[in-house]
Design a protein around this motif. Structure first.
Motif: not given
Length: 326
Positions: A116-120, A124-129, A181-193
Protein backbone atom coordinates in the motif's frame (compact mmCIF):
# COMPACT_ATOMS: atom_id res chain seq x y z
CA UNK A 1 -16.05 8.67 15.78
CA UNK A 2 -12.91 8.73 17.89
CA UNK A 3 -11.97 12.10 19.34
CA UNK A 4 -8.20 12.42 19.58
CA UNK A 5 -6.48 15.09 21.66
CA UNK A 6 -2.82 15.51 20.79
CA UNK A 7 -0.59 16.85 23.56
CA UNK A 8 2.58 18.71 22.58
CA UNK A 9 5.02 21.39 23.70
CA UNK A 10 4.57 24.99 22.69
CA UNK A 11 7.30 26.43 20.46
CA UNK A 12 8.65 28.56 23.30
CA UNK A 13 8.82 25.63 25.75
CA UNK A 14 10.53 23.40 23.20
CA UNK A 15 13.02 26.13 22.30
CA UNK A 16 13.86 26.72 25.95
CA UNK A 17 14.45 22.99 26.49
CA UNK A 18 16.86 22.86 23.57
CA UNK A 19 18.59 26.09 24.53
CA UNK A 20 19.42 24.66 27.95
CA UNK A 21 20.45 21.34 26.29
CA UNK A 22 17.70 19.56 28.26
CA UNK A 23 16.74 17.56 25.19
CA UNK A 24 14.87 14.73 26.89
CA UNK A 25 12.60 16.83 29.08
CA UNK A 26 9.01 16.75 27.93
CA UNK A 27 6.82 19.27 29.73
CA UNK A 28 3.65 20.93 28.56
CA UNK A 29 0.47 22.39 29.95
CA UNK A 30 -2.64 23.20 27.93
CA UNK A 31 -5.47 24.92 29.79
CA UNK A 32 -3.81 23.99 33.06
CA UNK A 33 -2.06 26.24 35.59
CA UNK A 34 1.08 24.58 36.95
CA UNK A 35 2.34 25.22 40.46
CA UNK A 36 6.10 24.94 41.12
CA UNK A 37 5.58 21.56 42.83
CA UNK A 38 3.56 20.24 39.87
CA UNK A 39 6.18 21.49 37.42
CA UNK A 40 8.94 19.69 39.35
CA UNK A 41 6.87 16.48 39.42
CA UNK A 42 6.23 16.58 35.67
CA UNK A 43 9.87 17.38 34.90
CA UNK A 44 11.28 14.62 37.10
CA UNK A 45 8.89 12.04 35.68
CA UNK A 46 8.86 13.23 32.06
CA UNK A 47 5.08 13.52 32.20
CA UNK A 48 2.95 15.92 30.17
CA UNK A 49 -0.57 16.74 31.34
CA UNK A 50 -3.59 17.86 29.35
CA UNK A 51 -6.90 18.76 30.95
CA UNK A 52 -10.20 20.42 29.98
CA UNK A 53 -13.88 20.15 30.98
CA UNK A 54 -14.54 16.96 28.99
CA UNK A 55 -11.32 14.97 28.71
CA UNK A 56 -8.34 14.26 30.96
CA UNK A 57 -5.30 12.85 29.21
CA UNK A 58 -1.94 11.97 30.73
CA UNK A 59 0.94 11.20 28.41
CA UNK A 60 4.45 10.07 29.30
CA UNK A 61 7.28 10.53 26.80
CA UNK A 62 10.20 8.29 27.69
CA UNK A 63 12.33 9.99 25.05
CA UNK A 64 11.96 12.92 22.70
CA UNK A 65 9.12 11.91 20.35
CA UNK A 66 11.09 12.96 17.28
CA UNK A 67 13.87 10.53 18.25
CA UNK A 68 11.40 7.64 18.14
CA UNK A 69 9.39 9.00 15.21
CA UNK A 70 6.18 8.47 17.18
CA UNK A 71 3.81 10.45 19.34
CA UNK A 72 1.80 8.66 22.01
CA UNK A 73 -1.31 9.66 23.89
CA UNK A 74 -3.64 8.12 26.42
CA UNK A 75 -7.20 9.34 25.98
CA UNK A 76 -10.36 8.67 27.98
CA UNK A 77 -13.36 7.96 25.75
CA UNK A 78 -16.70 6.65 27.03
CA UNK A 79 -14.95 5.51 30.24
CA UNK A 80 -12.54 3.37 28.20
CA UNK A 81 -8.83 4.15 28.02
CA UNK A 82 -7.35 4.22 24.54
CA UNK A 83 -3.63 4.36 23.69
CA UNK A 84 -3.12 6.08 20.34
CA UNK A 85 0.24 6.06 18.52
CA UNK A 86 1.06 7.89 15.29
CA UNK A 87 4.32 8.30 13.43
CA UNK A 88 6.73 6.77 10.96
CA UNK A 89 5.20 3.75 9.20
CA UNK A 90 8.13 1.38 9.83
CA UNK A 91 8.37 2.35 13.50
CA UNK A 92 4.64 2.07 14.20
CA UNK A 93 4.11 -1.16 12.23
CA UNK A 94 6.89 -2.91 14.17
CA UNK A 95 4.77 -2.38 17.27
CA UNK A 96 1.55 -3.68 15.67
CA UNK A 97 0.29 -7.26 16.00
CA UNK A 98 -3.07 -6.69 14.32
CA UNK A 99 -4.63 -4.50 11.64
CA UNK A 100 -8.21 -3.25 11.47
CA UNK A 101 -10.10 -3.23 8.16
CA UNK A 102 -13.75 -2.20 7.85
CA UNK A 103 -14.38 -2.80 11.54
CA UNK A 104 -12.76 -6.26 11.58
CA UNK A 105 -9.40 -7.04 13.21
CA UNK A 106 -6.94 -9.30 11.36
CA UNK A 107 -3.39 -10.56 12.07
CA UNK A 108 -0.73 -8.07 10.97
CA UNK A 109 0.78 -8.63 7.51
CA UNK A 110 3.74 -6.31 6.91
CA UNK A 111 3.86 -7.25 3.22
CA UNK A 112 0.36 -5.88 2.74
CA UNK A 113 1.48 -2.64 4.36
CA UNK A 114 4.37 -2.27 1.91
CA UNK A 115 2.09 -3.01 -1.04
CA UNK A 116 0.00 0.00 0.00
CA UNK A 117 2.58 2.57 1.10
CA UNK A 118 5.60 1.86 -1.12
CA UNK A 119 4.00 3.27 -4.26
CA UNK A 120 2.76 6.36 -2.43
CA UNK A 121 6.21 7.06 -0.97
CA UNK A 122 7.88 6.58 -4.35
CA UNK A 123 5.54 9.28 -5.67
CA UNK A 124 6.85 11.63 -2.97
CA UNK A 125 3.94 11.36 -0.55
CA UNK A 126 4.57 11.44 3.19
CA UNK A 127 2.79 8.63 5.02
CA UNK A 128 2.01 8.52 8.75
CA UNK A 129 0.67 5.36 10.37
CA UNK A 130 -1.96 5.47 13.14
CA UNK A 131 -2.40 2.60 15.62
CA UNK A 132 -4.24 2.05 18.88
CA UNK A 133 -5.14 -0.39 21.63
CA UNK A 134 -7.29 -0.43 24.74
CA UNK A 135 -5.36 0.10 27.95
CA UNK A 136 -6.42 0.21 31.60
CA UNK A 137 -3.50 2.06 33.18
CA UNK A 138 -2.97 5.57 34.43
CA UNK A 139 0.43 6.12 32.82
CA UNK A 140 1.93 4.97 29.55
CA UNK A 141 5.10 2.91 29.79
CA UNK A 142 7.43 1.65 27.02
CA UNK A 143 6.10 -1.92 27.20
CA UNK A 144 2.59 -0.62 26.49
CA UNK A 145 3.61 0.26 22.94
CA UNK A 146 3.44 -3.37 21.81
CA UNK A 147 0.57 -5.45 20.39
CA UNK A 148 -1.03 -2.39 18.80
CA UNK A 149 -3.80 -2.47 16.20
CA UNK A 150 -2.98 -0.67 12.95
CA UNK A 151 -5.89 1.64 12.16
CA UNK A 152 -4.77 3.31 8.94
CA UNK A 153 -2.61 5.97 7.32
CA UNK A 154 -2.47 9.72 6.85
CA UNK A 155 -0.88 10.83 3.57
CA UNK A 156 0.47 14.24 2.59
CA UNK A 157 2.04 15.60 -0.56
CA UNK A 158 4.39 18.56 -0.19
CA UNK A 159 5.67 19.57 -3.62
CA UNK A 160 9.05 21.34 -3.86
CA UNK A 161 8.95 25.11 -4.22
CA UNK A 162 8.90 26.31 -7.82
CA UNK A 163 12.16 28.19 -7.31
CA UNK A 164 13.95 25.24 -5.67
CA UNK A 165 15.46 23.64 -8.78
CA UNK A 166 16.66 26.96 -10.21
CA UNK A 167 18.19 27.93 -6.86
CA UNK A 168 20.02 24.61 -6.60
CA UNK A 169 21.51 25.01 -10.07
CA UNK A 170 22.69 28.51 -9.19
CA UNK A 171 24.31 27.29 -5.97
CA UNK A 172 26.13 24.55 -7.87
CA UNK A 173 27.60 27.19 -10.19
CA UNK A 174 28.90 28.97 -7.08
CA UNK A 175 30.58 25.70 -5.97
CA UNK A 176 28.22 25.31 -3.00
CA UNK A 177 27.56 21.58 -2.39
CA UNK A 178 23.94 20.68 -1.56
CA UNK A 179 23.06 18.03 1.00
CA UNK A 180 19.55 17.01 2.05
CA UNK A 181 18.93 16.22 5.73
CA UNK A 182 15.36 15.08 6.35
CA UNK A 183 13.26 13.06 8.74
CA UNK A 184 11.16 11.71 5.86
CA UNK A 185 11.50 8.16 4.59
CA UNK A 186 14.17 7.19 2.08
CA UNK A 187 11.66 6.72 -0.73
CA UNK A 188 10.08 10.15 -0.22
CA UNK A 189 13.47 11.88 -0.03
CA UNK A 190 14.73 10.18 -3.20
CA UNK A 191 11.51 11.00 -5.09
CA UNK A 192 11.70 14.70 -4.22
CA UNK A 193 15.44 14.94 -4.96
CA UNK A 194 14.98 13.36 -8.39
CA UNK A 195 12.58 16.15 -9.29
CA UNK A 196 15.25 18.64 -8.30
CA UNK A 197 18.01 16.90 -10.31
CA UNK A 198 20.00 16.06 -7.20
CA UNK A 199 22.24 13.01 -6.97
CA UNK A 200 20.19 10.11 -5.57
CA UNK A 201 22.86 7.41 -5.84
CA UNK A 202 24.28 8.03 -2.36
CA UNK A 203 21.59 7.75 0.32
CA UNK A 204 21.84 6.77 3.97
CA UNK A 205 19.15 6.46 6.64
CA UNK A 206 19.37 7.39 10.31
CA UNK A 207 19.29 3.80 11.55
CA UNK A 208 22.45 2.90 9.61
CA UNK A 209 24.03 6.22 10.53
CA UNK A 210 23.96 5.38 14.23
CA UNK A 211 25.90 2.14 13.56
CA UNK A 212 28.89 3.87 11.98
CA UNK A 213 32.09 4.90 13.74
CA UNK A 214 33.11 8.56 13.75
CA UNK A 215 35.92 8.12 11.22
CA UNK A 216 33.61 6.22 8.86
CA UNK A 217 30.94 8.86 9.27
CA UNK A 218 33.41 11.63 8.50
CA UNK A 219 34.18 10.10 5.09
CA UNK A 220 30.58 9.18 4.39
CA UNK A 221 29.30 12.72 5.02
CA UNK A 222 31.53 14.00 2.23
CA UNK A 223 30.26 11.45 -0.31
CA UNK A 224 26.57 11.30 0.61
CA UNK A 225 23.97 13.72 -0.73
CA UNK A 226 20.76 12.47 0.90
CA UNK A 227 20.36 11.67 4.60
CA UNK A 228 16.86 10.32 5.34
CA UNK A 229 14.88 9.29 8.43
CA UNK A 230 17.07 11.43 10.68
CA UNK A 231 16.31 12.52 14.21
CA UNK A 232 16.96 16.19 15.13
CA UNK A 233 20.15 15.18 16.96
CA UNK A 234 21.43 13.27 13.93
CA UNK A 235 20.94 16.34 11.74
CA UNK A 236 23.03 18.39 14.15
CA UNK A 237 25.67 15.64 14.31
CA UNK A 238 26.08 15.58 10.52
CA UNK A 239 26.49 19.36 10.45
CA UNK A 240 29.11 19.17 13.21
CA UNK A 241 31.07 16.54 11.26
CA UNK A 242 31.00 18.69 8.12
CA UNK A 243 32.31 21.61 10.18
CA UNK A 244 35.12 19.42 11.58
CA UNK A 245 35.97 18.52 7.97
CA UNK A 246 36.63 22.21 7.30
CA UNK A 247 33.32 23.29 5.79
CA UNK A 248 31.32 26.39 6.61
CA UNK A 249 27.77 25.05 6.84
CA UNK A 250 24.51 26.86 6.26
CA UNK A 251 21.28 25.06 7.13
CA UNK A 252 17.78 25.91 5.88
CA UNK A 253 14.83 24.64 7.92
CA UNK A 254 11.22 25.41 8.75
CA UNK A 255 10.08 23.07 11.54
CA UNK A 256 10.86 22.34 15.17
CA UNK A 257 12.73 19.20 14.10
CA UNK A 258 15.29 21.51 12.46
CA UNK A 259 16.06 23.52 15.58
CA UNK A 260 19.05 21.40 16.67
CA UNK A 261 20.59 21.79 13.20
CA UNK A 262 19.91 25.54 13.06
CA UNK A 263 21.72 26.06 16.35
CA UNK A 264 24.67 23.89 15.30
CA UNK A 265 25.17 25.41 11.82
CA UNK A 266 27.43 28.37 11.05
CA UNK A 267 24.55 30.15 9.32
CA UNK A 268 21.05 29.13 10.37
CA UNK A 269 18.41 30.05 7.77
CA UNK A 270 14.72 30.06 8.63
CA UNK A 271 12.28 29.52 5.78
CA UNK A 272 9.36 31.88 5.27
CA UNK A 273 6.47 30.87 7.54
CA UNK A 274 8.64 28.80 9.92
CA UNK A 275 7.79 28.42 13.60
CA UNK A 276 8.52 31.37 15.87
CA UNK A 277 11.15 29.51 17.90
CA UNK A 278 13.04 28.58 14.73
CA UNK A 279 13.02 32.17 13.51
CA UNK A 280 14.43 33.34 16.85
CA UNK A 281 17.27 30.82 16.62
CA UNK A 282 18.11 31.53 12.95
CA UNK A 283 20.74 33.99 11.73
CA UNK A 284 18.81 34.71 8.52
CA UNK A 285 15.04 34.75 7.96
CA UNK A 286 13.70 34.48 4.42
CA UNK A 287 10.80 36.90 3.91
CA UNK A 288 9.80 35.65 0.46
CA UNK A 289 8.89 32.24 -0.93
CA UNK A 290 11.82 32.43 -3.31
CA UNK A 291 14.98 30.37 -2.77
CA UNK A 292 16.91 32.36 -5.38
CA UNK A 293 17.63 34.84 -2.61
CA UNK A 294 20.20 32.34 -1.30
CA UNK A 295 22.41 32.94 -4.34
CA UNK A 296 22.14 36.70 -3.91
CA UNK A 297 23.05 36.41 -0.24
CA UNK A 298 26.15 34.34 -0.97
CA UNK A 299 27.31 36.74 -3.69
CA UNK A 300 26.86 39.75 -1.40
CA UNK A 301 28.73 37.97 1.37
CA UNK A 302 31.63 37.18 -0.95
CA UNK A 303 31.77 40.82 -2.08
CA UNK A 304 31.98 41.99 1.53
CA UNK A 305 34.73 39.47 2.27
CA UNK A 306 36.79 40.55 -0.75
CA UNK A 307 36.39 44.25 0.12
CA UNK A 308 37.48 43.61 3.71
CA UNK A 309 40.53 41.67 2.49
CA UNK A 310 41.49 44.53 0.13
CA UNK A 311 41.15 47.08 2.92
CA UNK A 312 43.34 45.05 5.27
CA UNK A 313 46.06 44.62 2.60
CA UNK A 314 46.01 48.32 1.67
CA UNK A 315 46.11 49.43 5.30
CA UNK A 316 48.93 47.02 6.17
CA UNK A 317 51.07 47.99 3.15
CA UNK A 318 50.62 51.75 3.65
CA UNK A 319 51.69 51.51 7.28
CA UNK A 320 54.48 49.02 6.74
CA UNK A 321 57.15 51.72 6.91
CA UNK A 322 55.82 53.01 10.22
CA UNK A 323 55.85 49.49 11.61
CA UNK A 324 59.53 49.04 10.64
CA UNK A 325 60.43 52.41 12.14
CA UNK A 326 58.96 51.38 15.46
Amino acid sequence: GIHINIVQLSDEQYYNCLNTKNYDMILCSINLSLTPDMTTFFRDNNIANYQNDEVKSIMEEVKNTTDKNTLKEKSNLNNENLLIVKGDVETVCKKCTYAEYRGEVYPMDIQSVHHIIDEMQEDGMKVIAVAYKNINKKYIMPDDENDLILLGYLTFFDAPKKSAQEAIEQLKKLNVPIKVLTGDSERVAVSVCRRLNLDTDNVIVGEKLSELKDDELSILCEKTTIFAQLSPKQKAKIIKILQENGHTVGFLGDGMNDLHAILQSDVGISAEGATEALQEAADVILLKKDLNILEEGILEGRKVFVNMSKYIRITASSNFGNILAV
